[in-house]
Motif scaffolding. Structure first.
Motif, PDB file in Angstrom:
ATOM      1  N   SER A  57       0.846  -1.196   0.000  1.00  0.00           N
ATOM      2  CA  SER A  57       0.000   0.000   0.000  1.00  0.00           C
ATOM      3  C   SER A  57       0.878   1.240   0.000  1.00  0.00           C
ATOM      4  O   SER A  57       1.864   1.305   0.747  1.00  0.00           O
ATOM      5  CB  SER A  57      -0.911   0.022   1.238  1.00  0.00           C
ATOM      6  OG  SER A  57      -1.897  -0.969   1.155  1.00  0.00           O
ATOM      7  N   TYR A  58       0.517   2.206  -0.833  1.00  0.00           N
ATOM      8  CA  TYR A  58       1.198   3.497  -0.874  1.00  0.00           C
ATOM      9  C   TYR A  58       0.191   4.567  -0.483  1.00  0.00           C
ATOM     10  O   TYR A  58      -0.871   4.691  -1.121  1.00  0.00           O
ATOM     11  CB  TYR A  58       1.740   3.773  -2.277  1.00  0.00           C
ATOM     12  CG  TYR A  58       2.758   2.770  -2.762  1.00  0.00           C
ATOM     13  CD1 TYR A  58       4.116   2.938  -2.482  1.00  0.00           C
ATOM     14  CD2 TYR A  58       2.369   1.664  -3.516  1.00  0.00           C
ATOM     15  CE1 TYR A  58       5.055   2.022  -2.940  1.00  0.00           C
ATOM     16  CE2 TYR A  58       3.307   0.740  -3.972  1.00  0.00           C
ATOM     17  CZ  TYR A  58       4.645   0.925  -3.676  1.00  0.00           C
ATOM     18  OH  TYR A  58       5.571   0.020  -4.124  1.00  0.00           O
ATOM     19  N   LEU A  59       0.515   5.338   0.559  1.00  0.00           N
ATOM     20  CA  LEU A  59      -0.404   6.353   1.067  1.00  0.00           C
ATOM     21  C   LEU A  59       0.291   7.709   1.115  1.00  0.00           C
ATOM     22  O   LEU A  59       1.461   7.795   1.532  1.00  0.00           O
ATOM     23  CB  LEU A  59      -0.898   5.983   2.468  1.00  0.00           C
ATOM     24  CG  LEU A  59      -1.591   4.628   2.594  1.00  0.00           C
ATOM     25  CD1 LEU A  59      -0.657   3.596   3.217  1.00  0.00           C
ATOM     26  CD2 LEU A  59      -2.857   4.740   3.423  1.00  0.00           C
ATOM     27  N   PRO A  60      -0.391   8.789   0.687  1.00  0.00           N
ATOM     28  CA  PRO A  60       0.219  10.122   0.682  1.00  0.00           C
ATOM     29  C   PRO A  60       0.685  10.513   2.086  1.00  0.00           C
ATOM     30  O   PRO A  60      -0.034  10.301   3.071  1.00  0.00           O
ATOM     31  CB  PRO A  60      -0.912  11.033   0.211  1.00  0.00           C
ATOM     32  CG  PRO A  60      -1.874  10.129  -0.495  1.00  0.00           C
ATOM     33  CD  PRO A  60      -1.789   8.808   0.211  1.00  0.00           C
ATOM     34  N   TRP A  61       1.868  11.106   2.164  1.00  0.00           N
ATOM     35  CA  TRP A  61       2.441  11.437   3.470  1.00  0.00           C
ATOM     36  C   TRP A  61       1.593  12.448   4.224  1.00  0.00           C
ATOM     37  O   TRP A  61       1.434  12.358   5.438  1.00  0.00           O
ATOM     38  CB  TRP A  61       3.866  11.962   3.304  1.00  0.00           C
ATOM     39  CG  TRP A  61       4.622  11.978   4.613  1.00  0.00           C
ATOM     40  CD1 TRP A  61       4.852  13.053   5.424  1.00  0.00           C
ATOM     41  CD2 TRP A  61       5.193  10.844   5.256  1.00  0.00           C
ATOM     42  NE1 TRP A  61       5.547  12.659   6.535  1.00  0.00           N
ATOM     43  CE2 TRP A  61       5.771  11.309   6.456  1.00  0.00           C
ATOM     44  CE3 TRP A  61       5.281   9.492   4.936  1.00  0.00           C
ATOM     45  CZ2 TRP A  61       6.432  10.463   7.351  1.00  0.00           C
ATOM     46  CZ3 TRP A  61       5.934   8.644   5.824  1.00  0.00           C
ATOM     47  CH2 TRP A  61       6.496   9.129   7.007  1.00  0.00           C
ATOM     48  N   ASP A  62       1.018  13.422   3.504  1.00  0.00           N
ATOM     49  CA  ASP A  62       0.234  14.441   4.200  1.00  0.00           C
ATOM     50  C   ASP A  62      -1.041  13.852   4.809  1.00  0.00           C
ATOM     51  O   ASP A  62      -1.593  14.393   5.761  1.00  0.00           O
ATOM     52  CB  ASP A  62      -0.132  15.593   3.253  1.00  0.00           C
ATOM     53  CG  ASP A  62      -1.078  15.161   2.144  1.00  0.00           C
ATOM     54  OD1 ASP A  62      -0.661  14.326   1.308  1.00  0.00           O
ATOM     55  OD2 ASP A  62      -2.229  15.633   2.104  1.00  0.00           O
ATOM     56  N   VAL A  63      -1.493  12.716   4.276  1.00  0.00           N
ATOM     57  CA  VAL A  63      -2.678  12.052   4.817  1.00  0.00           C
ATOM     58  C   VAL A  63      -2.330  11.229   6.058  1.00  0.00           C
ATOM     59  O   VAL A  63      -3.061  11.234   7.045  1.00  0.00           O
ATOM     60  CB  VAL A  63      -3.325  11.148   3.736  1.00  0.00           C
ATOM     61  CG1 VAL A  63      -4.402  10.249   4.345  1.00  0.00           C
ATOM     62  CG2 VAL A  63      -3.923  12.003   2.634  1.00  0.00           C
ATOM     63  N   VAL A  64      -1.181  10.542   6.021  1.00  0.00           N
ATOM     64  CA  VAL A  64      -0.887   9.558   7.074  1.00  0.00           C
ATOM     65  C   VAL A  64      -0.067  10.103   8.233  1.00  0.00           C
ATOM     66  O   VAL A  64      -0.038   9.497   9.305  1.00  0.00           O
ATOM     67  CB  VAL A  64      -0.141   8.341   6.485  1.00  0.00           C
ATOM     68  CG1 VAL A  64      -0.939   7.719   5.356  1.00  0.00           C
ATOM     69  CG2 VAL A  64       1.246   8.724   5.985  1.00  0.00           C
ATOM     70  N   LYS A  65       0.587  11.232   8.052  1.00  0.00           N
ATOM     71  CA  LYS A  65       1.555  11.686   9.061  1.00  0.00           C
ATOM     72  C   LYS A  65       0.944  11.905  10.429  1.00  0.00           C
ATOM     73  O   LYS A  65       1.641  11.807  11.455  1.00  0.00           O
ATOM     74  CB  LYS A  65       2.262  12.957   8.588  1.00  0.00           C
ATOM     75  CG  LYS A  65       1.361  14.167   8.368  1.00  0.00           C
ATOM     76  CD  LYS A  65       2.153  15.323   7.807  1.00  0.00           C
ATOM     77  CE  LYS A  65       1.263  16.518   7.507  1.00  0.00           C
ATOM     78  NZ  LYS A  65       0.613  17.081   8.701  1.00  0.00           N
ATOM     79  N   ASP A  66      -0.354  12.162  10.476  1.00  0.00           N
ATOM     80  CA  ASP A  66      -1.017  12.392  11.773  1.00  0.00           C
ATOM     81  C   ASP A  66      -1.916  11.227  12.182  1.00  0.00           C
ATOM     82  O   ASP A  66      -2.796  11.386  13.036  1.00  0.00           O
ATOM     83  CB  ASP A  66      -1.836  13.688  11.703  1.00  0.00           C
ATOM     84  CG  ASP A  66      -0.969  14.927  11.489  1.00  0.00           C
ATOM     85  OD1 ASP A  66       0.137  14.964  12.079  1.00  0.00           O
ATOM     86  OD2 ASP A  66      -1.376  15.814  10.733  1.00  0.00           O
ATOM     87  N   ILE A  67      -1.710  10.051  11.563  1.00  0.00           N
ATOM     88  CA  ILE A  67      -2.475   8.852  11.933  1.00  0.00           C
ATOM     89  C   ILE A  67      -1.464   7.797  12.376  1.00  0.00           C
ATOM     90  O   ILE A  67      -1.024   6.957  11.582  1.00  0.00           O
ATOM     91  CB  ILE A  67      -3.323   8.315  10.752  1.00  0.00           C
ATOM     92  CG1 ILE A  67      -4.133   9.446  10.118  1.00  0.00           C
ATOM     93  CG2 ILE A  67      -4.252   7.200  11.237  1.00  0.00           C
ATOM     94  CD1 ILE A  67      -4.931   9.025   8.893  1.00  0.00           C
ATOM     95  N   PRO A  68      -1.047   7.811  13.645  1.00  0.00           N
ATOM     96  CA  PRO A  68       0.051   6.935  14.092  1.00  0.00           C
ATOM     97  C   PRO A  68      -0.229   5.454  13.907  1.00  0.00           C
ATOM     98  O   PRO A  68       0.709   4.669  13.710  1.00  0.00           O
ATOM     99  CB  PRO A  68       0.200   7.294  15.577  1.00  0.00           C
ATOM    100  CG  PRO A  68      -1.070   7.977  15.955  1.00  0.00           C
ATOM    101  CD  PRO A  68      -1.552   8.669  14.721  1.00  0.00           C
ATOM    102  N   GLU A  69      -1.491   5.058  13.934  1.00  0.00           N
ATOM    103  CA  GLU A  69      -1.810   3.632  13.783  1.00  0.00           C
ATOM    104  C   GLU A  69      -1.337   3.073  12.437  1.00  0.00           C
ATOM    105  O   GLU A  69      -1.054   1.878  12.316  1.00  0.00           O
ATOM    106  CB  GLU A  69      -3.315   3.395  13.921  1.00  0.00           C
ATOM    107  CG  GLU A  69      -3.878   3.699  15.291  1.00  0.00           C
ATOM    108  CD  GLU A  69      -4.353   5.144  15.401  1.00  0.00           C
ATOM    109  OE1 GLU A  69      -5.122   5.435  16.348  1.00  0.00           O
ATOM    110  OE2 GLU A  69      -3.962   5.968  14.534  1.00  0.00           O
ATOM    111  N   LEU A  70      -1.258   3.926  11.421  1.00  0.00           N
ATOM    112  CA  LEU A  70      -0.861   3.464  10.098  1.00  0.00           C
ATOM    113  C   LEU A  70       0.622   3.123  10.017  1.00  0.00           C
ATOM    114  O   LEU A  70       1.063   2.500   9.044  1.00  0.00           O
ATOM    115  CB  LEU A  70      -1.216   4.502   9.039  1.00  0.00           C
ATOM    116  CG  LEU A  70      -2.709   4.793   8.864  1.00  0.00           C
ATOM    117  CD1 LEU A  70      -2.930   5.794   7.746  1.00  0.00           C
ATOM    118  CD2 LEU A  70      -3.486   3.513   8.587  1.00  0.00           C
ATOM    119  N   PHE A  71       1.384   3.488  11.026  1.00  0.00           N
ATOM    120  CA  PHE A  71       2.809   3.160  11.084  1.00  0.00           C
ATOM    121  C   PHE A  71       3.052   1.901  11.913  1.00  0.00           C
ATOM    122  O   PHE A  71       4.202   1.496  12.088  1.00  0.00           O
ATOM    123  CB  PHE A  71       3.597   4.330  11.662  1.00  0.00           C
ATOM    124  CG  PHE A  71       3.607   5.551  10.772  1.00  0.00           C
ATOM    125  CD1 PHE A  71       4.702   5.817   9.945  1.00  0.00           C
ATOM    126  CD2 PHE A  71       2.528   6.422  10.746  1.00  0.00           C
ATOM    127  CE1 PHE A  71       4.706   6.939   9.130  1.00  0.00           C
ATOM    128  CE2 PHE A  71       2.532   7.543   9.926  1.00  0.00           C
ATOM    129  CZ  PHE A  71       3.619   7.801   9.108  1.00  0.00           C
TER     130      PHE A  71
END
Length: 259
Positions: A160-174
């Motif tokens: 999965s590739y997700l835009p950084w500006d979308v994921v940077k504030d969703i810690p669960e995605l890391f």
């Protein structure tokens, strides 16, 4: 005699032999776990040369129904297909019930599923992925690469590739485990509500590395699927690049007939 004539076209003998072996497997004459007869046995049975049998076995292995074990011969695989319900697997009710898509479809098929996370971290978006995301080539994205198992057998890889500006504030995605419902549930929790999922499929032979990763015979058929996850605002917030063992999946789509 090397060929037979059918419908005005010569059919090579090795193709006839391969088709017969494949039909024996599909009919259950050769069952999962059975060894395909050895080259010498097939030479005697069909009255052809060893070279013809070797060419026939290349065709049989390409069917994805057998695996070759060094020094032992070819074994019929125990790999019944899983139904991949693209019109059902991304239902919001599954996510609200705490089930990611792969786990939901495996449960429906009565299979035991396992997901192994191979990589999570920042990456430069490949050109084709960046285009789908509406980003510049090489843009920073979060990459999540997984290997999926069914009943202990590897059947699928997905990145999965997700835009950084979308994921940077969703810690669960890391995290390896993003929580109930998977990454789509976390994205919707953050306000990225999905409108549709757009999939593109292509069937092709597996590369040597892909065959090794999915425990396939060299050149076995795979399905390369790329999915765009599109929000109600029309933004693609995830591109999933997936490779599946073709013998493991049956694709079922519901297509509306309305204008």
């Amino acid at each position: 005699m090397g060929t037979a004539v059918g419908g005005g076209r010569a059919v090579p003998r090795y193709v006839q032999i391969a088709d017969e072996i494949v039909q024996q497997i599909r009919a259950g004459v050769l069952k999962p776990g059975d060894m395909v007869p050895s080259e010498s046995e097939l030479v005697d049975r069909y009255g052809v040369s060893g070279g013809t049998i070797r060419k026939a076995m290349v065709e049989v292995r390409a069917s994805g129904l057998v695996e070759t074990r060094h020094g032992k011969g070819s074994l019929v695989k125990a790999r019944p297909p899983v139904r991949h319900r693209s019109s059902d697997r991304f239902r919001r009710s599954h996510r609200k019930g705490g089930k990611a898509a792969y786990l939901a479809e495996s449960e429906q098929a009565g299979a035991t599923a396992k997901v192994s996370v191979l990589f999570i971290g920042p990456a430069d978006a490949p050109d084709d992925i960046a285009e789908r995301l509406g980003a510049d080539p090489g843009a920073k994205v979060l990459a999540r690469r997984r290997l999926y198992f069914r009943n202990g057998t590897p059947v699928e890889t997905a990145t999965s590739y997700l835009p950084w500006d979308v994921v940077k504030d969703i810690p669960e995605l890391f995290s390896e485990n993003p929580g109930p419902g998977g990454i789509y549930a976390r994205l919707e929790d953050d306000g990225h509500v999905f409108a549709e999922f757009v999939e593109t499929l292509q069937a092709r032979p597996a590369s040597k590395a892909e065959s090794s990763e999915l425990a396939l015979s060299p050149g076995s058929p795979v399905v390369h699927l790329i999915r765009d996850a599109v929000t109600e605002e029309g933004r693609v917030v995830e591109v999933c690049d997936t490779l599946m063992a073709a013998d493991q999946f049956v694709f079922s789509y519901r297509i509306p007939a309305a204008d």
